[in-house]
Design a protein around this motif. Structure first.
Motif, PDB file in Angstrom:
ATOM      1  N   ASP A 138       0.865  -1.188   0.000  1.00 33.24           N
ATOM      2  CA  ASP A 138       0.000   0.000   0.000  1.00 33.24           C
ATOM      3  C   ASP A 138       0.900   1.235   0.000  1.00 33.24           C
ATOM      4  OD1 ASP A 138      -2.075   1.747   0.088  1.00 33.24           O
ATOM      5  OD2 ASP A 138      -2.531   1.448   2.207  1.00 33.24           O
ATOM      6  N   ASP A 139       1.692   1.326  -1.047  1.00 30.96           N
ATOM      7  CA  ASP A 139       2.657   2.425  -1.151  1.00 30.96           C
ATOM      8  C   ASP A 139       2.585   2.925  -2.597  1.00 30.96           C
ATOM      9  OD1 ASP A 139       4.808   4.029  -1.562  1.00 30.96           O
ATOM     10  OD2 ASP A 139       6.322   2.534  -0.988  1.00 30.96           O
ATOM     11  N   PRO A 140       1.924   4.076  -2.781  1.00 29.34           N
ATOM     12  CA  PRO A 140       1.704   4.544  -4.148  1.00 29.34           C
ATOM     13  C   PRO A 140       2.980   4.654  -4.982  1.00 29.34           C
ATOM     14  CG  PRO A 140       0.365   5.800  -2.614  1.00 29.34           C
ATOM     15  CD  PRO A 140       1.272   4.927  -1.785  1.00 29.34           C
ATOM     16  N   SER A 141       4.155   4.722  -4.327  1.00 30.33           N
ATOM     17  CA  SER A 141       5.371   4.799  -5.132  1.00 30.33           C
ATOM     18  C   SER A 141       5.628   3.473  -5.864  1.00 30.33           C
ATOM     19  CB  SER A 141       6.578   5.177  -4.267  1.00 30.33           C
ATOM     20  OG  SER A 141       6.929   4.090  -3.440  1.00 30.33           O
ATOM     21  N   THR A 142       4.957   2.387  -5.424  1.00 31.33           N
ATOM     22  CA  THR A 142       5.135   1.082  -6.095  1.00 31.33           C
ATOM     23  C   THR A 142       4.034   0.832  -7.128  1.00 31.33           C
ATOM     24  OG1 THR A 142       3.752  -0.151  -4.514  1.00 31.33           O
ATOM     25  CG2 THR A 142       6.088   0.089  -3.967  1.00 31.33           C
ATOM     26  N   TRP A 143       3.077   1.741  -7.221  1.00 33.60           N
ATOM     27  CA  TRP A 143       1.932   1.495  -8.098  1.00 33.60           C
ATOM     28  C   TRP A 143       2.282   1.805  -9.546  1.00 33.60           C
ATOM     29  CZ3 TRP A 143      -2.937   3.635  -5.027  1.00 33.60           C
ATOM     30  CH2 TRP A 143      -2.981   2.983  -3.789  1.00 33.60           C
ATOM     31  N   GLU A 144       1.649   1.080 -10.448  1.00 26.76           N
ATOM     32  CA  GLU A 144       1.879   1.297 -11.883  1.00 26.76           C
ATOM     33  C   GLU A 144       0.546   1.577 -12.581  1.00 26.76           C
ATOM     34  OE1 GLU A 144       4.159  -2.014 -13.457  1.00 26.76           O
ATOM     35  OE2 GLU A 144       5.550  -1.915 -11.761  1.00 26.76           O
ATOM     36  N   MET A 145       0.631   2.112 -13.798  1.00 21.87           N
ATOM     37  CA  MET A 145      -0.582   2.459 -14.546  1.00 21.87           C
ATOM     38  C   MET A 145      -1.294   1.186 -14.999  1.00 21.87           C
ATOM     39  SD  MET A 145      -0.833   5.654 -14.491  1.00 21.87           S
ATOM     40  CE  MET A 145      -1.527   6.617 -15.787  1.00 21.87           C
ATOM     41  N   GLU A 146      -2.616   1.211 -14.834  1.00 25.99           N
ATOM     42  CA  GLU A 146      -3.445   0.075 -15.260  1.00 25.99           C
ATOM     43  C   GLU A 146      -4.657   0.618 -16.010  1.00 25.99           C
ATOM     44  OE1 GLU A 146      -6.735  -2.985 -14.640  1.00 25.99           O
ATOM     45  OE2 GLU A 146      -6.712  -0.876 -14.075  1.00 25.99           O
ATOM     46  N   GLY A 147      -5.130  -0.152 -16.988  1.00 25.12           N
ATOM     47  CA  GLY A 147      -6.331   0.193 -17.735  1.00 25.12           C
ATOM     48  C   GLY A 147      -5.997   0.994 -18.979  1.00 25.12           C
ATOM     49  N   PRO A 148      -7.019   1.241 -19.810  1.00 23.93           N
ATOM     50  CA  PRO A 148      -8.375   0.729 -19.621  1.00 23.93           C
ATOM     51  C   PRO A 148      -8.472  -0.755 -19.989  1.00 23.93           C
ATOM     52  CG  PRO A 148      -8.253   1.954 -21.673  1.00 23.93           C
ATOM     53  CD  PRO A 148      -6.900   2.051 -21.035  1.00 23.93           C
ATOM     54  N   PHE A 149      -9.655  -1.327 -19.660  1.00 26.39           N
ATOM     55  CA  PHE A 149      -9.905  -2.751 -19.893  1.00 26.39           C
ATOM     56  C   PHE A 149     -11.298  -2.902 -20.488  1.00 26.39           C
ATOM     57  CE2 PHE A 149     -11.553  -6.822 -17.944  1.00 26.39           C
ATOM     58  CZ  PHE A 149     -10.788  -7.687 -18.709  1.00 26.39           C
ATOM     59  N   GLY A 150     -11.469  -3.809 -21.399  1.00 23.90           N
ATOM     60  CA  GLY A 150     -12.789  -4.088 -21.989  1.00 23.90           C
ATOM     61  C   GLY A 150     -13.640  -4.798 -20.954  1.00 23.90           C
ATOM     62  N   GLU A 151     -14.479  -4.033 -20.264  1.00 22.93           N
ATOM     63  CA  GLU A 151     -15.144  -4.529 -19.061  1.00 22.93           C
ATOM     64  C   GLU A 151     -16.431  -5.302 -19.347  1.00 22.93           C
ATOM     65  OE1 GLU A 151     -15.136  -5.257 -16.090  1.00 22.93           O
ATOM     66  OE2 GLU A 151     -13.277  -4.412 -15.334  1.00 22.93           O
ATOM     67  N   PHE A 152     -16.988  -5.858 -18.282  1.00 25.40           N
ATOM     68  CA  PHE A 152     -18.184  -6.684 -18.438  1.00 25.40           C
ATOM     69  C   PHE A 152     -19.382  -5.887 -18.952  1.00 25.40           C
ATOM     70  CE2 PHE A 152     -19.167  -5.195 -14.137  1.00 25.40           C
ATOM     71  CZ  PHE A 152     -20.551  -5.115 -14.130  1.00 25.40           C
ATOM     72  N   THR A 153     -19.334  -4.585 -18.778  1.00 29.83           N
ATOM     73  CA  THR A 153     -20.409  -3.728 -19.269  1.00 29.83           C
ATOM     74  C   THR A 153     -20.447  -3.690 -20.800  1.00 29.83           C
ATOM     75  OG1 THR A 153     -18.897  -1.869 -19.290  1.00 29.83           O
ATOM     76  CG2 THR A 153     -20.196  -2.179 -17.286  1.00 29.83           C
ATOM     77  N   GLY A 154     -19.345  -4.116 -21.421  1.00 28.62           N
ATOM     78  CA  GLY A 154     -19.250  -4.014 -22.873  1.00 28.62           C
ATOM     79  C   GLY A 154     -18.546  -2.743 -23.302  1.00 28.62           C
ATOM     80  N   TYR A 155     -18.199  -1.908 -22.354  1.00 25.72           N
ATOM     81  CA  TYR A 155     -17.466  -0.678 -22.657  1.00 25.72           C
ATOM     82  C   TYR A 155     -16.019  -0.825 -22.209  1.00 25.72           C
ATOM     83  CZ  TYR A 155     -21.741   1.821 -23.792  1.00 25.72           C
ATOM     84  OH  TYR A 155     -22.905   2.226 -24.390  1.00 25.72           O
ATOM     85  N   VAL A 156     -15.144  -0.112 -22.889  1.00 29.36           N
ATOM     86  CA  VAL A 156     -13.742  -0.070 -22.466  1.00 29.36           C
ATOM     87  C   VAL A 156     -13.718   0.898 -21.275  1.00 29.36           C
ATOM     88  CG1 VAL A 156     -11.396   0.495 -23.162  1.00 29.36           C
ATOM     89  CG2 VAL A 156     -12.956  -0.574 -24.792  1.00 29.36           C
ATOM     90  N   SER A 157     -13.378   0.348 -20.121  1.00 32.58           N
ATOM     91  CA  SER A 157     -13.595   1.065 -18.858  1.00 32.58           C
ATOM     92  C   SER A 157     -12.674   2.263 -18.693  1.00 32.58           C
ATOM     93  CB  SER A 157     -13.304   0.125 -17.703  1.00 32.58           C
ATOM     94  OG  SER A 157     -11.917  -0.082 -17.629  1.00 32.58           O
ATOM     95  N   ASP A 158     -13.051   3.163 -17.892  1.00 30.30           N
ATOM     96  CA  ASP A 158     -12.268   4.254 -17.290  1.00 30.30           C
ATOM     97  C   ASP A 158     -11.063   4.753 -18.111  1.00 30.30           C
ATOM     98  OD1 ASP A 158     -10.411   2.102 -16.537  1.00 30.30           O
ATOM     99  OD2 ASP A 158     -11.758   1.681 -14.888  1.00 30.30           O
ATOM    100  N   VAL A 159     -10.078   5.264 -17.432  1.00 26.59           N
ATOM    101  CA  VAL A 159      -8.879   5.799 -18.086  1.00 26.59           C
ATOM    102  C   VAL A 159      -7.664   5.207 -17.362  1.00 26.59           C
ATOM    103  CG1 VAL A 159      -9.918   7.970 -18.853  1.00 26.59           C
ATOM    104  CG2 VAL A 159      -8.995   7.816 -16.539  1.00 26.59           C
ATOM    105  N   PRO A 160      -6.467   5.201 -17.995  1.00 25.57           N
ATOM    106  CA  PRO A 160      -5.306   4.626 -17.302  1.00 25.57           C
ATOM    107  C   PRO A 160      -5.122   5.311 -15.942  1.00 25.57           C
ATOM    108  CG  PRO A 160      -4.768   5.171 -19.574  1.00 25.57           C
ATOM    109  CD  PRO A 160      -6.131   5.724 -19.314  1.00 25.57           C
ATOM    110  N   THR A 161      -4.930   4.482 -14.910  1.00 23.79           N
ATOM    111  CA  THR A 161      -4.910   4.987 -13.533  1.00 23.79           C
ATOM    112  C   THR A 161      -3.803   4.254 -12.774  1.00 23.79           C
ATOM    113  OG1 THR A 161      -7.323   5.166 -13.689  1.00 23.79           O
ATOM    114  CG2 THR A 161      -6.388   5.286 -11.472  1.00 23.79           C
TER     115      THR A 161
END
Ligand SMILES: Cc1cc2nc3c(=O)[nH]c(=O)nc-3n(C[C@H](O)[C@H](O)[C@H](O)COP(=O)(O)O)c2cc1C
Length: 496
Positions: free
Chosen positions: A260-283
């Motif tokens: 739980d250390d944001p300095s170790t976090w990497e960009m994720e997404g977007p992903f083709g989600e179950f809704t049928g839409y490509v979800s959110d934005v890279p986060t």
């Protein structure tokens, strides 16, 4: 009979004509995803890709997808004939979800045939697809059971949570603090100042994704519930580098830690989600630092093409149609609501919409049903729209439900109820991005709707309507129907 592992399950699918082997060369980069989409649209078989570009030799040469992509295969996986009625399957799942047979830990198993650590770890050695051209990367975890342990109770949890290849030994994942059960665990490790141990299990008994992808209550270990479905204990082995247990006959297990250390976090997404839409934005997301990979000889990689489109749906939809109905029905029973006759989740909605058929006992019953569903943690991504119908309406028939919607709903008299601003999905494209800000809100905000398509008890019963609240329908009298049925051939209508 349980399926011991993925290989036995694939053998059964083969025998049933539910598996197609693709021996033509295919590209992991978008081509596998596009093939899988077309086959889902045709409600076709599971696909085993045996010649993947760049993966004809090496650590892993095969990929399977779509093993639960149709209700026929789900029925087989649960030990039923392919055409079992929905209600029977749902009631079986309601029962089994509440049973347990404790898992056992065995000394070793085929998943330990290969053990790689340190510099030898490279996720790209597996034929992980880039499923859709707009996705942020190659999604390695789409159908994996992600295992974590509650550090207080030591009970393990298995859930499906998406994860994308970051570096060769890192995987940013859609992990929400406090959201899903692993999110609860993550908060606890974080409070202790410790990283959360994680094991990602790829490929085993089809019951694994069926249960990992479903909200089995917090504190209940999915391995034990899988034991109940299998009729015998799941045999687990200890992981090499984390304090977790995984199936001895799994194809691939990836172990690691999430800090739980944001300095170790990497960009994720977007992903083709179950809704049928490509979800959110890279986060930037919590990221698994891989410590070890174990796998069987000649492992089969397994993934799932997520997402519904108008008129076609995915493995998640098929599983959700049964599981989310069973879970909802258990919630309603637990809340003590009388008169529940059937619960139907249209697969195309993955459980975002749910239809409940009741015998109406009192006027406020549909609102009680909606309140019970919306108050349950299982409603995180589901049950946004609740439709309640009476016993003369088949909850699984769009034409019948739509008729009730058209003629029994009075929106101004409580027939439509909006419940605003409750917890909900952060990946619903109809929700403004500010209401999906997980960092600020913890999870998404949802405005939920009840459609009460039952006949209102505020209408007085009238003698000229046979003492009912609504007038008679246009259905002929039973004696007229019987007379016509008897002369049907005589009319020259026998072919109808
Ligand atoms: C194919 C598939 C993909 C899923 N992806 C995610 C995901 O990325 N994130 C998430 O929170 N839930 C995802 N889910 C839903 C969770 O698996 C589901 O809510 C489950 O209940 C989580 O386990 P838990 O209840 O033990 O937390 C997915 C489900 C399926 C079947």
């Amino acid at each position: 009979m349980p399926f011991v592992d993925l290989r036995e399950w694939l053998g059964r699918l083969d025998k049933e004509g539910e598996l197609r082997r693709i021996t033509a060369e295919v590209d992991w980069d978008r081509e596998i995803g596009a093939i899988a989409r077309r086959v889902l649209e045709k409600k076709g078989p599971a696909l085993l890709f045996e010649k993947i570009k760049g993966y004809q030799t090496g650590r892993c040469t095969k990929l399977v997808t779509g093993v639960l992509g149709d209700r026929r295969r789900l029925a087989l996986a649960l030990g039923f004939p392919k055409d079992v009625p929905n209600r029977e399957l749902v009631q079986y799942v309601m029962q089994k979800n509440r049973e347990k047979i404790a898992a056992v830990v065995v000394r070793t198993g085929p998943v330990k045939e290969n053990i790689e650590r340190g510099d030898r770890i490279d996720q790209a050695e597996f034929p992980v697809p880039k499923w859709h051209f707009k996705e942020g990367g190659r999604y390695i975890h789409t159908f994996s059971a992600i295992v974590t342990r509650d550090p207080d109770t030591r009970v393990m949890n298995a859930g499906i949570y998406r994860g994308m290849i970051g570096k060769k030994n890192t995987t940013p994942m859609l992990l929400m603090k406090g959201g899903q059960h692993w999110g609860h665990h993550f908060v606890k490790y974080s409070e202790r100042g410790q990283p959360m141990p994680v094991a990602c299990v790829i490929g085993w008994d089809p019951i694994m994704p069926f249960l990992a992808g479903s909200p089995i209550p917090a504190g209940v270990c999915e391995w034990d519930v899988m034991g109940a479905y299998r009729g015998e204990p799941a045999e687990l082995v200890r992981c090499e580098t984390v304090d977790l247990d995984v199936p001895a006959t799994a194809e691939i297990v990836i172990e690691g830690l999430i800090h739980d250390d944001p300095s170790t976090w990497e960009m994720e997404g977007p992903f083709g989600e179950f809704t049928g839409y490509v979800s959110d934005v890279p986060t930037p997301r919590p990221t698994m630092q891989i410590t070890c990979i174990t796998h069987r000889n000649d492992p089969v990689f397994q993934g799932c093409l997520e997402g519904t489109l108008p008129g076609s749906y995915s493995e998640n939809s098929v599983m959700s149609s049964t599981q989310r109905a069973a879970i909802a029905w258990n919630i309603l029973n637990g809340a003590g609501i009388p008169g529940i006759r059937d619960v139907w989740v249209p697969p195309i909605t993955n459980g975002v919409n749910i239809h409940v058929q009741i015998t109406k006992h009192y006027q406020g019953q549909p609102k009680q049903i909606a309140a019970a569903l919306w108050g349950a943690s299982a409603a995180q991504y589901r049950y946004k729209h609740v439709v309640v119908v009476e016993e003369d309406i088949d909850a699984s028939s769009y034409e019948q439900v739509d008729w009730a919607f058209a003629h029994r709903v009075n929106a101004g008299e409580g027939g439509i109820v909006v419940f605003p601003g409750g917890f909900g999905s952060p990946i619903d494209p109809s929700t403004p991005l500010e209401d999906r800000d997980v960092a600020q809100l913890g999870t998404g905000l949802w405005n939920r709707v009840l459609i009460d398509a039952t006949r209102s008890w505020k209408m007085p019963k009238r003698p000229e309507w046979d003492n009912e609240r609504f007038p008679p329908t246009v259905r002929p009298a039973p004696e007229d129907e019987a007379r016509v049925r008897a002369r049907w051939q005589e009319y020259g209508l026998g072919d109808l």
